[in-house]
Motif scaffolding. Sequence first.
Motif, short mmCIF file in Angstrom:
data_model
loop_
_atom_site.label_atom_id
_atom_site.label_comp_id
_atom_site.label_asym_id
_atom_site.label_seq_id
_atom_site.Cartn_x
_atom_site.Cartn_y
_atom_site.Cartn_z
N TYR A 331 0.84 -1.20 0.00
CA TYR A 331 0.00 0.00 0.00
C TYR A 331 0.87 1.26 0.00
O TYR A 331 0.60 2.22 -0.74
N LYS A 332 1.94 1.23 0.81
CA LYS A 332 2.84 2.39 0.88
C LYS A 332 3.43 2.68 -0.50
O LYS A 332 3.45 3.82 -0.97
N HIS A 333 3.85 1.61 -1.17
CA HIS A 333 4.43 1.74 -2.50
C HIS A 333 3.39 2.27 -3.50
O HIS A 333 3.67 3.17 -4.29
N ALA A 334 2.17 1.72 -3.42
CA ALA A 334 1.10 2.14 -4.34
C ALA A 334 0.77 3.61 -4.14
O ALA A 334 0.57 4.35 -5.11
N ARG A 335 0.72 4.05 -2.89
CA ARG A 335 0.41 5.46 -2.61
C ARG A 335 1.53 6.35 -3.13
O ARG A 335 1.26 7.42 -3.69
N ALA A 336 2.76 5.89 -2.92
CA ALA A 336 3.89 6.70 -3.38
C ALA A 336 3.82 6.87 -4.90
O ALA A 336 4.18 7.90 -5.44
N LYS A 337 3.33 5.84 -5.58
CA LYS A 337 3.23 5.90 -7.05
C LYS A 337 1.91 6.54 -7.49
O LYS A 337 1.58 6.54 -8.69
N LYS A 338 1.11 7.01 -6.53
CA LYS A 338 -0.20 7.64 -6.77
C LYS A 338 -1.17 6.72 -7.52
O LYS A 338 -1.97 7.15 -8.35
N LYS A 339 -1.03 5.43 -7.22
CA LYS A 339 -1.92 4.44 -7.85
C LYS A 339 -3.31 4.53 -7.24
O LYS A 339 -3.43 4.72 -6.02
N LYS A 340 -4.35 4.34 -8.05
CA LYS A 340 -5.71 4.22 -7.51
C LYS A 340 -5.86 2.80 -6.99
O LYS A 340 -5.49 1.84 -7.68
N ILE A 341 -6.40 2.65 -5.79
CA ILE A 341 -6.57 1.32 -5.23
C ILE A 341 -7.91 0.78 -5.71
O ILE A 341 -8.97 1.40 -5.46
N MET A 342 -7.86 -0.33 -6.41
CA MET A 342 -9.08 -0.88 -7.02
C MET A 342 -10.12 -1.25 -5.94
O MET A 342 -9.77 -1.80 -4.90
N GLY A 343 -11.39 -0.92 -6.24
CA GLY A 343 -12.45 -1.26 -5.28
C GLY A 343 -12.66 -0.19 -4.22
O GLY A 343 -13.43 -0.40 -3.29
N PHE A 344 -11.96 0.93 -4.38
CA PHE A 344 -12.15 2.05 -3.43
C PHE A 344 -12.50 3.32 -4.19
O PHE A 344 -12.07 3.52 -5.32
N GLY A 345 -13.29 4.17 -3.54
CA GLY A 345 -13.66 5.46 -4.13
C GLY A 345 -14.87 5.31 -5.02
O GLY A 345 -15.19 4.21 -5.50
N HIS A 346 -15.56 6.40 -5.20
CA HIS A 346 -16.76 6.38 -6.04
C HIS A 346 -17.09 7.80 -6.47
O HIS A 346 -16.84 8.74 -5.71
N ARG A 347 -17.62 7.94 -7.67
CA ARG A 347 -17.96 9.27 -8.16
C ARG A 347 -19.03 9.93 -7.27
O ARG A 347 -19.00 11.14 -7.04
N VAL A 348 -19.96 9.16 -6.74
CA VAL A 348 -21.05 9.75 -5.95
C VAL A 348 -20.83 9.57 -4.44
O VAL A 348 -20.99 10.50 -3.67
N TYR A 349 -20.49 8.35 -4.01
CA TYR A 349 -20.34 8.13 -2.57
C TYR A 349 -19.08 8.78 -2.03
O TYR A 349 -17.99 8.59 -2.56
N ARG A 350 -19.27 9.53 -0.95
CA ARG A 350 -18.12 10.01 -0.19
C ARG A 350 -18.15 9.34 1.20
O ARG A 350 -17.51 9.77 2.13
#
Length: 474
Positions: A331-350
Amino acid sequence: MKHVKTKKITKLIVDAEKKAHKETKGDIEPAFAAPVKWPVDCVVGPGLEGAIACESKIGYVNGSKGELIYQGYNIFDLCAYSTFEEVSYLLLHGNLPTKPQLSSFNEKLIEYRNIPNTIGTLMGFPIRTMSAMAALRAGTNFMRYECTYADSPDYIPDRSKIISADEDSIPMETIPMGEEHAIYEFKKGVKESKDAGLDLHPPEGYPACYHLISGVSSVAGAVARIRQGFLPIAFDPELSHAANLIYMITGKKPTPVEERVMDVALILHADHGMNASTFATMVVASTLSDIYLAMGSGIAALSGPLHGGANEEVLKMLEEIGSVSNVASWYKHARAKKKKIMGFGHRVYRAYDPRARVLGPLAEHLVNEGGDAQAKTMLSIAKALEKEVISTLGAKKGIFPNVDFYSGIVYSCLGIPPDFFTPIFAVSRAAGWTARVMEYLKHNRIFRPRAMYVGSFDRKYKQSAGKDKKLKKK
Ligand code: ACO
């Protein structure tokens, strides 16, 4: 007996609802939940973000509260106490069915599982080399031939049903309220075709919706079998919609728990506001093209990686992480690379997606009930990753698990191949697509936004040298 085995699932959903109540606060958003007085003022972003296209009673997504409502009912209650058949009826007709209504609806759905011409036509296509969604789309469009002669060379259209109010006859600069005459013509067109008494089923109207909701699951079943190198399996009229879907895809009759979990997954995916595939379906239907072609467009839209399909990516991501001990460093590596984590986030849901609140505990239940070692590892990684993401991005950016985070684990436990995760999404969304089309057609107005022209105006035309030569040759 069946009830006893599935009681635990009801409890898990009720607990998920209690958790949602405790953790998420918020009210109805007045900008998205009030009658519209046309023309409406709204702030529109690129891609029509924030635009109000119509009024609807079918469903509401409250993004800040993490709430999903179908026809006034909270999604948790529908998942806990209803079935996909009842929810489809609710979406289409506005009320939960009475016992006789449900029984005749079920009869129709079972009758419409039988689509021999469509399956026959599909089998002549290179299904094994097509993507599953392309094949599903083709099958949905072939279903049209089970019920209309509109494409036959002998078909003579009834001129009275041809709508005069196309984009050339509606002055485009009028305020967007629908020209009186145009609205009348649309209503007349829909009513007339409903009563037209065609030899086969009418290609519009509720029978076509039932035909699609039911038939698309038979198409999915046939496509899945063909892609696995088998012949399609005949539907079983004794099984529920959810159980029959699993049976037609996997060749195995599901246990009561598997059937109930699939039923809940179908309910959760049945409708979700004016998303891209719903809008695509409605745009095509608004031209009074028939609902089969309209739904084919919905399937096409859902096949894009920005819309359906993140659950398959979630499984790949969990596999890549490999073990719980790797989660933090991955996760640390993915965040450093500014990767979007699959299965998280949504255009409408906050907030936490209510669908993920249900699917998470169901995934855990299935894994505990009989998941293999790999399923157990995947689930542990998923739970550890969820903690990492929520603690860093939850409160700060409103990034929480979305519907796709746990659905891949659920479908895998049900024996569904990963390339069939998105087709299953389409099978359940058939209910929302058809319901929204039927609602919109009551006050139809062809969709016709404008683009802002930013090109030039006064370019001088100069015939190209190549064109000159061609003209001389002639
Ligand atoms: N992981 C990490 N950060 C994220 C994620 C994520 N999954 N999603 C959004 N963010 C961050 C962005 O980096 C951005 O940060 P910034 O403000 O520092 O630039 C901020 O949150 C807002 O991101 P947007 O991309 O503007 O959010 P948007 O609402 O447009 O995107 C989307 C929504 C496309 C779903 C996005 O969250 C995403 O790509 N998620 C991963 C793919 C996925 O799970 N898709 C399935 C969605 S559910 C469905 O379609 C059925």
